[in-house]
Design an enzyme around this catalytic site. Structure first.
Site, short mmCIF file in Angstrom:
data_model
loop_
_atom_site.label_atom_id
_atom_site.label_comp_id
_atom_site.label_asym_id
_atom_site.label_seq_id
_atom_site.Cartn_x
_atom_site.Cartn_y
_atom_site.Cartn_z
N ARG A 1 0.69 -1.27 0.11
CA ARG A 1 0.00 0.06 0.09
C ARG A 1 0.85 1.12 0.04
O ARG A 1 0.61 2.19 -0.57
CB ARG A 1 -1.11 0.11 1.20
N ALA B 1 -7.33 7.34 -0.65
CA ALA B 1 -7.13 5.87 -0.41
C ALA B 1 -8.19 5.27 0.68
O ALA B 1 -8.16 5.98 1.83
CB ALA B 1 -5.58 5.76 -0.15
N SER B 2 -8.94 4.52 0.42
CA SER B 2 -9.96 3.95 1.17
C SER B 2 -9.53 3.23 2.43
O SER B 2 -8.32 2.78 2.62
CB SER B 2 -10.79 3.08 0.44
N VAL B 3 -10.15 3.21 3.40
CA VAL B 3 -9.74 2.68 4.62
C VAL B 3 -9.63 1.05 4.37
O VAL B 3 -10.31 0.39 3.89
CB VAL B 3 -10.87 2.51 5.86
#
Length: 398
Positions: free
Chosen positions: A37, A70-72
């Site tokens: 990530r 950026a999503s959880v």
């Protein structure tokens, strides 16, 4: 002397934490342990890249929410689990974000089978750059209004939206194969749920929905926001099909004459979610909206404190309203909080009792979710409570 953890160690630690909270399919777990990530978040501290939090990648000046983020990670894992991809599936992602989700999809189905689209040129370029750097050159990145889909690569076995969607566009129907799955953060009556839908001919049929929150997609304007006081510290969010008299509501709150506070029989623990009350109410009541009370309004005690000041369900009719409250009681140490309703306006008490009926219905089956059937606006509906939108009809039934 302790050593600084590596990216791989932090990544595995994050995935382990997610697995401790929810079941994750083995292929999704493997992808999340594989894709770094941090490679999609340049300039972010390594440890911050591996916290279970959203990360803004482009601000939206003058707006309360960022343009892209950026999503959880736990929500990413949840939605990929809902998507249920198989190797070789053709997948369309609406909302390219950082490119991280597209990289995960590439691990799941193969990069040649993944198309991601974003309306913002900076976001699309960021995704293209990070995907290339991470070795996913075969993923297709398109700069385009995501509501149009990407017809040139259709049809798709899976479509996933990583932006909040208020209505399901006909183009997505046309680009999804019969039997294919659509997963999207769908917004109705002020709340957002990640809904997993399977196409069955002319219907989309749900087999699960989970609470979530996403930046809304650009190009859909079915939600309205109204200030209920001069300082703009109390706001009502509602859908375009709802008949809302915002002037009458503002006058009611200005008068500062509450109709009263009422308690249900339902108690909750300190970490127990009560968002299901909202969901339950939307399956049969078209008066459900979202009430937003800012910290400034809380400090001035302008109204009785809502259960969640930033986003609480509220029933609205004419110049009256009733919204969800939480009151601490010492009766039950395991469930010390009691749900209720605060009411304002001439019909406030009636609305409060209606809201308490929704609370009690939820309390009888707290984990139950409604069955959702979606049809196009040009066709009929399934049995249940219908919410009409310009391009789709949503039917909810317990």
């Amino acid at each position: 002397m302790s050593q600084t953890p590596t990216a791989g160690q932090l990544r595995n630690r994050l995935v382990d934490a997610i697995l401790g909270e929810r079941a994750v399919p083995s292929d999704v777990e493997r992808a999340m342990r594989t894709v770094p990530r941090d490679a999609f978040l340049p300039g972010i501290e390594l440890e911050n890249a591996y916290t279970d939090q959203a990360v803004t990648i482009k601000d939206n000046p003058g707006k309360p929410l960022p343009l892209s983020c950026a999503s959880v990670p736990s929500v990413v894992a949840m939605m990929l689990g809902q998507l249920g991809t198989r190797p070789g599936d053709k997948v369309l992602e609406v909302g390219a974000g950082t490119g991280y989700n597209a990289a995960l999809l590439a691990e799941l189905v193969g990069g040649d089978n993944v198309t991601t689209v974003d309306i913002d040129s900076d976001v699309a370029l960021h995704a293209r750059t990070t995907l290339n750097a991470a070795g996913h050159e075969s993923v297709t990145v398109i700069e385009r209004n995501g509501l149009l889909g990407v017809h040139e690569n259709a049809p798709y076995d899976r479509i996933i939206a990583t932006v909040g969607v208020w209505d399901i566009p006909a183009t997505w129907w046309e680009q999804l194969v019969d039997g294919g799955r659509l997963v999207l953060p769908l917004r109705w009556r002020g709340q957002t749920r990640s809904v997993a839908l399977t196409r069955r001919g002319g219907e989309l049929v749900s087999d699960g929905m989970e609470l979530c929150g996403f930046v809304p997609i650009i190009g859909q304007n079915g939600e309205r926001t109204a200030s209920l006081n001069a300082a703009d510290t109390i706001r009502l969010h509602y859908d375009q099909d709802q008949d809302i008299d915002t002037a009458a509501l503002a006058d009611t709150l200005l008068a500062k004459r509450p109709a009263g506070s009422f308690l249900s029989t339902q108690r909750i623990g300190g970490k127990e979610s009560f968002d299901g009350v909202w969901l339950r109410a939307t399956a049969g009541d078209d008066r459900v909206c979202r009430l937003e009370v800012t910290p400034e309004a809380e400090e001035q005690a302008l109204i009785h404190r809502p259960a969640a000041p930033g986003r609480s369900p509220v029933l609205v009719e004419g110049g009256s309203l009733a919204y969800l409250t939480v009151t601490r009681e010492g009766v039950d140490p395991d469930r010390p909080f009691r749900l209720g309703a605060a009411a304002y306006g001439p019909r406030g008490e009636e609305l409060a009792h209606d809201l308490i009926a929704h609370i009690d219905a939820w309390g009888a089956a707290r984990l139950a979710v409604p069955h959702m059937t979606v049809t196009s606006s040009a066709t009929g509906t399934a049995p249940g409570h219908v919410i009409n939108k310009p391009e789709s009809r949503i039917t909810l039934a317990y």
